[in-house]
Design a protein around this motif. Structure first.
Motif, PDB file in Angstrom:
ATOM      1  N   LYS A 196      26.790  30.332  47.916  1.00 28.93           N
ATOM      2  CA  LYS A 196      27.599  29.968  49.650  1.00 28.93           C
ATOM      3  C   LYS A 196      26.521  30.642  50.518  1.00 28.93           C
ATOM      4  CE  LYS A 196      31.665  28.887  47.351  1.00 28.93           C
ATOM      5  NZ  LYS A 196      32.972  29.496  46.820  1.00 28.93           N
ATOM      6  N   GLY A 247      33.902  36.570  43.382  1.00 28.23           N
ATOM      7  CA  GLY A 247      35.196  35.781  42.754  1.00 28.23           C
ATOM      8  C   GLY A 247      35.375  35.885  41.275  1.00 28.23           C
ATOM      9  N   ASN A 294      37.543  28.296  44.690  1.00 30.47           N
ATOM     10  CA  ASN A 294      36.143  27.625  44.297  1.00 30.47           C
ATOM     11  C   ASN A 294      36.260  26.261  44.126  1.00 30.47           C
ATOM     12  OD1 ASN A 294      35.107  30.229  44.177  1.00 30.47           O
ATOM     13  ND2 ASN A 294      35.026  30.497  41.858  1.00 30.47           N
ATOM     14  N   ASN A 331      41.875  32.546  43.063  1.00 27.58           N
ATOM     15  CA  ASN A 331      40.403  32.539  43.192  1.00 27.58           C
ATOM     16  C   ASN A 331      39.725  31.265  42.716  1.00 27.58           C
ATOM     17  OD1 ASN A 331      38.241  34.153  43.744  1.00 27.58           O
ATOM     18  ND2 ASN A 331      39.544  35.892  43.501  1.00 27.58           N
TER      19      ASN A 331
HETATM   20 MG   LIG Z   1      34.697  32.188  44.815  1.00 23.22          MG
END
Ligand SMILES: [Mg+2]
Ligand SMILES: Nc1ncnc2c1ncn2[C@@H]1O[C@H](COP(=O)(O)OP(=O)(O)OP(=O)(O)O)[C@@H](O)[C@H]1O
Length: 380
Positions: free
Chosen positions: A197, A206, A144, A140
């Motif tokens: 995002k 996340g 990112n 995760n």
């Molecule tokens: Mg993430």
């Protein structure tokens, strides 16, 4: 910092903690019933999809239902991670090797413009954590990092030993040379559903999942970042004192149990019981199903014999799964025990990591997961 700002920061922390607790109570509360329902839906859809193999247009419908139910299950498990109530099976993990194990997976997910550097700790360093969840948390963080470097850059995976207030910690960090975060984004990054995002690209769960996982594992998550200067996100976990990693952490077992494995199934929910019985039959197990602990004890006392006791943890009326397991072990000391539950707060989970002959399977689960757990248990 002035006293006023310190007080404001403390108040903000408290507010954040209260919010996380409320989310935890909400998701923990619905998870149990929700998971039981999804277990039934997933099982039914799986059976239908197979039975309809010669009717492709109908099999397709069953497949759609299965996928939707699995998405529901995935969402519940994400919320459990956020609320620190996900089922964890802590084991001793060799941190350097865990990082190495990420590399092949990263090669598939990262573009060629991103170079990956591994900086293991010079000596073996072990932490206690659930290996599957730790791997997923690290991935995760790497995703990112990838998203923060659309033009490419460098990703560094590092393991280090550090002294924490409560003893030695293993620090696992993911560092990138990407765009970094403003103080505002940094402050909100671990908030559930916070994302910068575009719509559809990120759920914003996340980092909140990784934060929850670290906290539930007795550790913490730290973020260092500045705009244009990249980011370093570190999971700190309690160091394992017994240096030898669990052999099970790396051993691969067969995906299905040996034919004829004798399973004593205890489940109070009749719908779920029927489903699981059928799953076990499909896996080639010889199953005896019981509705409660007393019935199971009778079956054990009659001499079984059984290889595995598979029991729900939360059962109303008399014996719960943990008490049943204790009694059962008195009758058959070598009995393997597979606990199942939609709830994950039971103290039994904390002791599981120390007993190789016991395991936990969170509801809902697919037949393949059940098969693997039974095979793992039977192999020890
Ligand atoms: Mg993430
Ligand atoms: N390495 C990083 N560099 C820069 N910004 C980051 C980094 N990691 C996280 N962020 C910021 O924190 C936000 C929240 O991250 P988080 O992982 O929780 O959600 P997401 O990545 O947006 O969505 P998801 O992980 O659910 O797909 C991101 O949208 C981004 O703004």
């Amino acid at each position: 910092m002035t006293a006023g700002r310190t007080a404001a920061a403390a108040e903000e922390k408290l507010r954040q903690a209260q919010k996380m607790e409320a989310i935890g109570r909400l998701s923990g509360g619905i998870a149990h019933d929700f998971n039981n329902l999804l277990t039934v839906v997933i099982g039914a859809a799986e059976t239908l999809a197979e039975a309809l193999a010669d009717r492709p247009e109908l099999a397709q419908v069953a497949q759609v239902a299965l996928e939707a139910a699995e998405r529901g299950a995935e969402l519940v498990s994400q919320l459990m991670a956020v609320s620190r109530t996900q089922p964890l099976t802590p084991q001793t993990v060799d941190c350097n090797r865990m990082l190495e194990g990420l590399l092949p997976m990263l090669q598939r997910t990262l573009s060629r413009d991103i170079t990956v550097r591994l900086e293991p700790w010079p000596d073996p360093i072990c932490c206690r954590a659930d290996l599957t969840q730790l791997t997923s948390a690290m991935l995760n963080l790497c995703i990112n990092a990838r998203d923060a470097m659309p033009e490419g850059g460098r990703l560094i995976l590092r393991a280090a030993r550090q002294e924490g207030p409560d003893g030695p910690m293993a620090a696992l960090s993911v560092e990138d040379t990407g765009e970094g975060m403003t103080p505002e984004v940094r402050a909100r990054a671990t908030e559930p559903f916070f994302t910068t995002k575009p719509e559809g690209a990120g759920s914003g769960l996340g980092l909140s999942m990784v934060y929850g996982f670290a906290a539930q594992s007795g550790g913490r998550l730290d973020i260092e970042s500045a705009p244009g200067r990249g980011s370093r996100v570190t999971i700190r976990l309690p160091q394992a004192l017994d240096a030898a990693p669990d052999p099970g952490a790396t051993r691969l077992s067969p995906a299905t149990p040996r034919p004829g494995l004798r399973v004593l199934l205890v489940e109070d929910d009749a719908l779920v019981r029927g489903q699981v019985e059928q799953r076990l039959a499909e896996l080639g197990c010889a199953t005896r199903a019981c509705a409660d602990g007393y019935e199971a004890l009778d079956a054990l006392a009659m001499g079984g014999p059984f290889d595995v006791l598979m029991t729900d943890i939360n059962m109303p009326g008399g014996l719960n799964g943990r008490q049943l397991a204790e009694h059962a072990r008195l009758l058959i000391p070598n009995l393997r025990i597979l606990f199942t539950s939609g709830h994950t707060e039971d103290p039994v989970l904390r002791t599981l990591g120390y007993d190789p002959r016991a395991a936990f399977l969170g509801k809902p689960y697919r037949r393949a997961e059940l098969g693997r757990k039974l095979a793992d248990l039977a192999a020890v």
